[in-house]
Design a protein around this motif. Structure first.
Motif, PDB file in Angstrom:
ATOM      1  N   HIS A  90       0.829  -1.206   0.000  1.00 16.67           N
ATOM      2  CA  HIS A  90       0.000   0.000   0.000  1.00 16.67           C
ATOM      3  C   HIS A  90       0.863   1.256   0.000  1.00 16.67           C
ATOM      4  O   HIS A  90       0.539   2.244  -0.666  1.00 16.67           O
ATOM      5  CB  HIS A  90      -0.961   0.000   1.189  1.00 16.67           C
ATOM      6  N   TYR A  91       1.962   1.222   0.740  1.00 17.37           N
ATOM      7  CA  TYR A  91       2.879   2.373   0.770  1.00 17.37           C
ATOM      8  C   TYR A  91       3.498   2.592  -0.609  1.00 17.37           C
ATOM      9  O   TYR A  91       3.553   3.718  -1.099  1.00 17.37           O
ATOM     10  CB  TYR A  91       3.963   2.142   1.819  1.00 17.37           C
ATOM     11  N   ILE A  92       3.928   1.530  -1.258  1.00 16.13           N
ATOM     12  CA  ILE A  92       4.489   1.632  -2.609  1.00 16.13           C
ATOM     13  C   ILE A  92       3.447   2.172  -3.575  1.00 16.13           C
ATOM     14  O   ILE A  92       3.730   3.042  -4.398  1.00 16.13           O
ATOM     15  CB  ILE A  92       5.028   0.260  -3.078  1.00 16.13           C
ATOM     16  N   GLN A  93       2.228   1.673  -3.470  1.00 19.04           N
ATOM     17  CA  GLN A  93       1.151   2.119  -4.354  1.00 19.04           C
ATOM     18  C   GLN A  93       0.896   3.616  -4.190  1.00 19.04           C
ATOM     19  O   GLN A  93       0.668   4.323  -5.160  1.00 19.04           O
ATOM     20  CB  GLN A  93      -0.122   1.331  -4.052  1.00 19.04           C
ATOM     21  N   GLU A  94       0.955   4.105  -2.976  1.00 14.88           N
ATOM     22  CA  GLU A  94       0.689   5.515  -2.717  1.00 14.88           C
ATOM     23  C   GLU A  94       1.860   6.407  -3.150  1.00 14.88           C
ATOM     24  O   GLU A  94       1.657   7.505  -3.640  1.00 14.88           O
ATOM     25  CB  GLU A  94       0.401   5.727  -1.228  1.00 14.88           C
ATOM     26  N   GLN A  95       3.085   5.911  -2.993  1.00 14.62           N
ATOM     27  CA  GLN A  95       4.257   6.741  -3.222  1.00 14.62           C
ATOM     28  C   GLN A  95       4.762   6.740  -4.663  1.00 14.62           C
ATOM     29  O   GLN A  95       5.379   7.700  -5.103  1.00 14.62           O
ATOM     30  CB  GLN A  95       5.405   6.313  -2.293  1.00 14.62           C
ATOM     31  N   LEU A  96       4.544   5.673  -5.394  1.00 12.19           N
ATOM     32  CA  LEU A  96       5.107   5.548  -6.734  1.00 12.19           C
ATOM     33  C   LEU A  96       4.009   5.578  -7.793  1.00 12.19           C
ATOM     34  O   LEU A  96       2.885   5.165  -7.548  1.00 12.19           O
ATOM     35  CB  LEU A  96       5.898   4.238  -6.857  1.00 12.19           C
ATOM     36  N   GLN A  97       4.381   6.040  -8.986  1.00 11.73           N
ATOM     37  CA  GLN A  97       3.444   6.048 -10.107  1.00 11.73           C
ATOM     38  C   GLN A  97       3.124   4.622 -10.549  1.00 11.73           C
ATOM     39  O   GLN A  97       1.989   4.266 -10.755  1.00 11.73           O
ATOM     40  CB  GLN A  97       4.046   6.828 -11.285  1.00 11.73           C
TER      41      GLN A  97
END
Length: 124
Positions: A90-97
Motif C-alpha cells: 500500500h505504501y508503494i502504491q501511494e508513493q510511486l506512479q
C-alpha cells in the motif's frame, strides 16, 4: 525456556531503538501498521516461544498442548509478515506512479550452456 529468546529479545530492543525515528517519520497509518506487524510477529516469535519452552520443560513436546502453542506461534508470525507485506504494498502504491516486474520464462542460452547440454545428454 529456550535460552536464545533472551539474546533475541535484546536484539529486538536495540533494533527498535535504532529505528524508532524512522517509524515515527512515516505517515501515521503506515507507522501504526508497521508497528502492529512487528508486535504481532515478535509476540509469536518470542512470546509464544517462551510459553512453548516452558511447556516443553514441564510436559515435553508430545501432546496437544505443545501443538496448540506451536500453531499459535506460527500463526502469529505469518500474520505479522502478511500485515507487513500488505502495508509495504500500500505504501508503494501511494508513493510511486507504477512498479513493473518482469520475469523471463527462459534464460537465453549461451554457447557454453548449449555445449554442456549436449555433453550431458545420455547416449542410448
Amino acid at each position: 525456556m529456550f535460552s536464545w529468546v533472551l539474546g533475541a529479545g535484546l536484539f529486538v530492543v536495540i533494533f527498535s531503538i535504532a529505528y524508532i525515528r524512522f517509524l515515527l517519520s512515516l505517515p501515521a497509518k503506515y507507522s501504526r501498521n508497521f508497528f502492529l506487524a512487528g508486535l504481532i510477529f515478535i509476540s509469536g516469535t518470542l512470546g509464544m516461544e517462551m510459553v512453548g519452552g516452558w511447556i516443553v520443560e514441564n510436559y515435553g513436546r508430545e501432546g496437544i498442548l505443545y501443538s496448540v502453542i506451536f500453531t499459535i506461534e506460527e500463526t502469529l508470525e505469518i500474520t505479522g509478515i502478511i500485515l507487513l507485506i500488505n502495508t509495504l504494498l500500500h505504501y508503494i502504491q501511494e508513493q510511486l506512479q507504477s512498479v513493473v516486474f518482469t520475469f523471463n520464462k527462459k534464460a537465453p542460452e549461451t554457447e557454453r550452456a548449449k555445449t554442456e547440454a549436449t555433453v550431458l545428454e545420455p547416449v542410448l
